[in-house]
Design a protein around this motif. Structure first.
Motif, mmCIF file in Angstrom:
data_model
loop_
_atom_site.group_PDB
_atom_site.id
_atom_site.type_symbol
_atom_site.label_atom_id
_atom_site.label_comp_id
_atom_site.label_asym_id
_atom_site.label_seq_id
_atom_site.Cartn_x
_atom_site.Cartn_y
_atom_site.Cartn_z
ATOM 1 N N GLU A 28 25.043 -0.404 -11.739
ATOM 2 C CA GLU A 28 26.096 -1.380 -11.992
ATOM 3 C C GLU A 28 26.589 -1.288 -13.429
ATOM 4 O OE1 GLU A 28 24.955 -5.295 -10.843
ATOM 5 O OE2 GLU A 28 24.277 -4.685 -8.856
ATOM 6 N N PHE A 29 25.715 -0.854 -14.322
ATOM 7 C CA PHE A 29 26.116 -0.663 -15.717
ATOM 8 C C PHE A 29 25.218 0.401 -16.338
ATOM 9 C CE2 PHE A 29 23.074 -4.127 -15.479
ATOM 10 C CZ PHE A 29 22.130 -3.785 -16.428
ATOM 11 N N ALA A 112 19.133 6.126 -23.214
ATOM 12 C CA ALA A 112 19.984 5.589 -22.154
ATOM 13 C C ALA A 112 19.575 4.164 -21.824
ATOM 14 C CB ALA A 112 19.909 6.459 -20.901
ATOM 15 N N LEU A 113 20.543 3.411 -21.363
ATOM 16 C CA LEU A 113 20.343 2.051 -20.846
ATOM 17 C C LEU A 113 21.080 1.971 -19.526
ATOM 18 C CD1 LEU A 113 20.877 -1.333 -22.681
ATOM 19 C CD2 LEU A 113 22.253 -0.792 -20.681
ATOM 20 N N GLY A 114 20.467 1.358 -18.542
ATOM 21 C CA GLY A 114 21.156 1.221 -17.265
ATOM 22 C C GLY A 114 20.430 0.284 -16.329
ATOM 23 N N GLY A 115 21.149 -0.169 -15.315
ATOM 24 C CA GLY A 115 20.487 -1.042 -14.372
ATOM 25 C C GLY A 115 21.390 -1.654 -13.336
ATOM 26 N N TYR A 116 20.799 -2.611 -12.633
ATOM 27 C CA TYR A 116 21.469 -3.398 -11.613
ATOM 28 C C TYR A 116 21.361 -4.876 -12.010
ATOM 29 C CZ TYR A 116 20.682 0.927 -8.951
ATOM 30 O OH TYR A 116 20.639 2.230 -8.541
ATOM 31 N N ILE A 120 16.518 -3.629 -15.266
ATOM 32 C CA ILE A 120 17.137 -2.815 -16.311
ATOM 33 C C ILE A 120 16.095 -1.880 -16.902
ATOM 34 C CG2 ILE A 120 16.697 -4.598 -18.060
ATOM 35 C CD1 ILE A 120 19.283 -3.712 -19.453
ATOM 36 N N ILE A 121 16.523 -0.680 -17.306
ATOM 37 C CA ILE A 121 15.670 0.300 -17.974
ATOM 38 C C ILE A 121 16.359 0.755 -19.252
ATOM 39 C CG2 ILE A 121 14.838 2.690 -17.884
ATOM 40 C CD1 ILE A 121 14.184 2.340 -14.982
#
Length: 259
Positions: A28-29, A112-116, A120-121
């Motif tokens: 999602e991002f 990196a950063l990302g998640g739903y 998040i990770i």
């Protein structure tokens, strides 16, 4: 012969359908770091894969985990956090999905950063301590304006302030609730810190995150999120979280200050 071809067609169609269903949804991002790239056969890539493939099995009971492996230029640090109301099975699935997708969004970047919505990770080629200042803050906003935005923001801030008092003393460092905004619309919000923070650090982190609201595209919108490396909050005009029971801090034992 015709029946064999038909059966083969059905088998391939069903098999392909299952493969499609097995693919995790797109993130999602996401945001890729700018602190260097790695190569396909590098030690950094091997260390990153080791961390990402083991994340879901390393989560604590609050859906949180952080760790570093490797040395010098090959060090990889990761932080993962599930939303405080998420059941552990769903948390593990969410984390597994990110672990598969984040390297597609950032295929060679060392950070990196990302998640739903629910997890998040973040990972980097710096130590866990240094990682605290890498991706801060990250904004996510609704496209719809809130009606009576000034009053909406006042009621939202009151709600967030009340949650900021509760979350630091919760074991999960998490709190959620709702308030009535202009035109009787309900505002829902949650706040969360990394569970390894002290109550004071959690309170201070949320205070700082609230201060970023004026810079967030979500200011005056019906919904939005602000992520920092140690805490985050979200608000919407629809019910997006599971109801939880929170223990209010005892009267006279609150020692936090936003000044």
């Amino acid at each position: 012969m015709a029946i064999q071809k038909w059966l083969l067609f059905v088998f391939l169609h069903v098999h392909l359908h299952h493969l499609i269903l097995a693919q995790p949804p797109d993130l999602e991002f996401s945001e890729c770091g700018v602190n260097g790239d790695y190569t396909e056969n590098s030690t950094y890539k091997k260390n990153l894969n080791t961390l990402l493939t083991s994340l879901s099995s390393k989560l604590d009971r609050y859906g949180f985990y952080n760790a570093s492996i490797g040395q010098n230029s090959d060090i990889v640090s990761v932080i993962v956090l599930c939303r405080g109301d998420l059941e552990m099975e769903k948390c593990r699935t969410c984390v597994n999905n990110i672990a598969q997708q984040i390297v597609k969004s950032c295929p060679k970047q060392k950070g990196a950063l990302g998640g739903y919505t629910e997890c998040i990770i973040k990972y980097s080629n710096q130590s866990i301590e240094d990682t605290q200042s890498i991706f801060s803050p990250y904004f996510y906003s609704s496209i719809k304006d809130a009606s009576g935005s000034d009053e909406f923001n006042r009621e939202l801030r009151k709600l967030l302030d009340s949650l900021r008092v509760v979350a630091p003393d919760d074991d999960r460092k998490y709190a959620s609730g709702n308030a009535t905004g202009p035109n009787f619309q309900t505002i829902y919000a949650l706040v969360q810190c990394n569970p390894d923070l002290s109550p004071e650090d959690c309170f201070d982190c949320l205070t700082e995150a609230y201060g970023d609201m004026s810079d967030c595209p979500c200011n005056g919108k019906k919904g939005g999120r602000i992520f920092t490396n140690r805490c985050n909050f979200r608000f919407e005009t629809y019910h997006f979280f599971r109801e939880m029971t929170f223990k209010a801090p005892p009267a006279g034992e609150l020692h936090y200050s936003s000044e």
